[in-house]
Scaffold this motif. Structure first.
Motif, PDB file in Angstrom:
ATOM      1  N   TYR A  47       0.854  -1.181   0.000  1.00 52.59           N
ATOM      2  CA  TYR A  47       0.000   0.000   0.000  1.00 52.59           C
ATOM      3  C   TYR A  47       0.890   1.230   0.000  1.00 52.59           C
ATOM      4  CZ  TYR A  47      -3.692  -3.185   1.496  1.00 52.59           C
ATOM      5  OH  TYR A  47      -4.593  -4.212   1.574  1.00 52.59           O
ATOM      6  N   GLY A  48       0.375   2.327  -0.519  1.00 57.71           N
ATOM      7  CA  GLY A  48       1.114   3.583  -0.516  1.00 57.71           C
ATOM      8  C   GLY A  48       0.199   4.735  -0.169  1.00 57.71           C
ATOM      9  N   THR A  49       0.811   5.816   0.297  1.00 54.51           N
ATOM     10  CA  THR A  49       0.062   7.022   0.619  1.00 54.51           C
ATOM     11  C   THR A  49       0.930   8.244   0.354  1.00 54.51           C
ATOM     12  OG1 THR A  49      -1.195   8.210   2.308  1.00 54.51           O
ATOM     13  CG2 THR A  49       0.713   6.973   3.059  1.00 54.51           C
ATOM     14  N   VAL A  50       0.298   9.339   0.029  1.00 57.01           N
ATOM     15  CA  VAL A  50       1.005  10.600  -0.156  1.00 57.01           C
ATOM     16  C   VAL A  50       0.939  11.448   1.112  1.00 57.01           C
ATOM     17  CG1 VAL A  50       0.674  10.648  -2.653  1.00 57.01           C
ATOM     18  CG2 VAL A  50      -1.031  11.709  -1.173  1.00 57.01           C
ATOM     19  N   LYS A  51       0.247  10.972   2.122  1.00 59.81           N
ATOM     20  CA  LYS A  51       0.078  11.709   3.376  1.00 59.81           C
ATOM     21  C   LYS A  51       1.294  11.520   4.282  1.00 59.81           C
ATOM     22  CE  LYS A  51      -4.349  12.649   2.620  1.00 59.81           C
ATOM     23  NZ  LYS A  51      -5.248  13.660   2.994  1.00 59.81           N
ATOM     24  N   GLN A  60      -3.939   8.249   7.870  1.00 54.08           N
ATOM     25  CA  GLN A  60      -4.993   7.553   8.602  1.00 54.08           C
ATOM     26  C   GLN A  60      -5.268   6.247   7.849  1.00 54.08           C
ATOM     27  OE1 GLN A  60      -6.209   8.934  11.491  1.00 54.08           O
ATOM     28  NE2 GLN A  60      -4.625  10.434  11.095  1.00 54.08           N
ATOM     29  N   VAL A  61      -6.041   5.381   8.422  1.00 49.10           N
ATOM     30  CA  VAL A  61      -6.335   4.071   7.816  1.00 49.10           C
ATOM     31  C   VAL A  61      -6.859   4.216   6.386  1.00 49.10           C
ATOM     32  CG1 VAL A  61      -7.782   2.015   7.997  1.00 49.10           C
ATOM     33  CG2 VAL A  61      -6.747   2.976  10.041  1.00 49.10           C
ATOM     34  N   GLN A  62      -7.753   5.165   6.157  1.00 50.01           N
ATOM     35  CA  GLN A  62      -8.389   5.333   4.851  1.00 50.01           C
ATOM     36  C   GLN A  62      -7.460   5.960   3.799  1.00 50.01           C
ATOM     37  OE1 GLN A  62      -9.255   6.950   7.627  1.00 50.01           O
ATOM     38  NE2 GLN A  62      -9.412   9.132   7.217  1.00 50.01           N
ATOM     39  N   ASP A  63      -6.280   6.436   4.200  1.00 48.75           N
ATOM     40  CA  ASP A  63      -5.358   7.101   3.277  1.00 48.75           C
ATOM     41  C   ASP A  63      -4.484   6.130   2.482  1.00 48.75           C
ATOM     42  OD1 ASP A  63      -6.241   9.632   4.099  1.00 48.75           O
ATOM     43  OD2 ASP A  63      -4.810   9.663   5.755  1.00 48.75           O
ATOM     44  N   TRP A  64      -4.442   4.859   2.883  1.00 47.39           N
ATOM     45  CA  TRP A  64      -3.589   3.876   2.212  1.00 47.39           C
ATOM     46  C   TRP A  64      -4.286   3.326   0.974  1.00 47.39           C
ATOM     47  CZ3 TRP A  64       1.324   3.399   3.725  1.00 47.39           C
ATOM     48  CH2 TRP A  64       1.663   3.841   4.997  1.00 47.39           C
ATOM     49  N   GLU A  65      -3.570   3.341  -0.169  1.00 49.19           N
ATOM     50  CA  GLU A  65      -4.109   2.817  -1.433  1.00 49.19           C
ATOM     51  C   GLU A  65      -3.296   1.604  -1.870  1.00 49.19           C
ATOM     52  OE1 GLU A  65      -4.490   5.788  -4.460  1.00 49.19           O
ATOM     53  OE2 GLU A  65      -5.050   7.317  -2.994  1.00 49.19           O
ATOM     54  N   LEU A  66      -3.981   0.577  -2.344  1.00 54.22           N
ATOM     55  CA  LEU A  66      -3.325  -0.639  -2.805  1.00 54.22           C
ATOM     56  C   LEU A  66      -2.510  -0.359  -4.063  1.00 54.22           C
ATOM     57  CD1 LEU A  66      -2.986  -3.707  -2.411  1.00 54.22           C
ATOM     58  CD2 LEU A  66      -4.960  -4.008  -3.903  1.00 54.22           C
ATOM     59  N   ILE A  67      -1.232  -0.743  -4.026  1.00 50.66           N
ATOM     60  CA  ILE A  67      -0.337  -0.586  -5.178  1.00 50.66           C
ATOM     61  C   ILE A  67      -0.117  -1.928  -5.870  1.00 50.66           C
ATOM     62  CG2 ILE A  67       2.028  -0.022  -5.881  1.00 50.66           C
ATOM     63  CD1 ILE A  67       2.094   1.993  -3.586  1.00 50.66           C
TER      64      ILE A  67
END
Length: 55
Positions: A5-9, A13-20
């Motif tokens: 998972y990755g995030t630009v934040k 928070q839990v909802q900020d992680w996106e599956l890569i």
């Protein structure tokens, strides 16, 4: 199954992680989690358990 998972934040928070990536290959997952292109943080999970957090 390994998931990256990755995030630009900076302080995600839990909802900020996106599956890569989702893969059964631990080598591929480990390689991708250590790349930083397009993300601030990356996280590696195995069967929904965090293995590497905020790489």
């Amino acid at each position: 199954m390994y998931r990256v998972y990755g995030t630009v934040k900076g302080y995600p928070q839990v909802q900020d992680w996106e599956l890569i990536l989702e893969t059964p290959d631990v080598v591929e997952a480990t390689k991708v989690v250590h790349e930083s292109e397009g993300t601030f943080w990356r996280r590696l999970t195995e069967d929904d358990q965090v293995v590497l957090d905020r790489v």
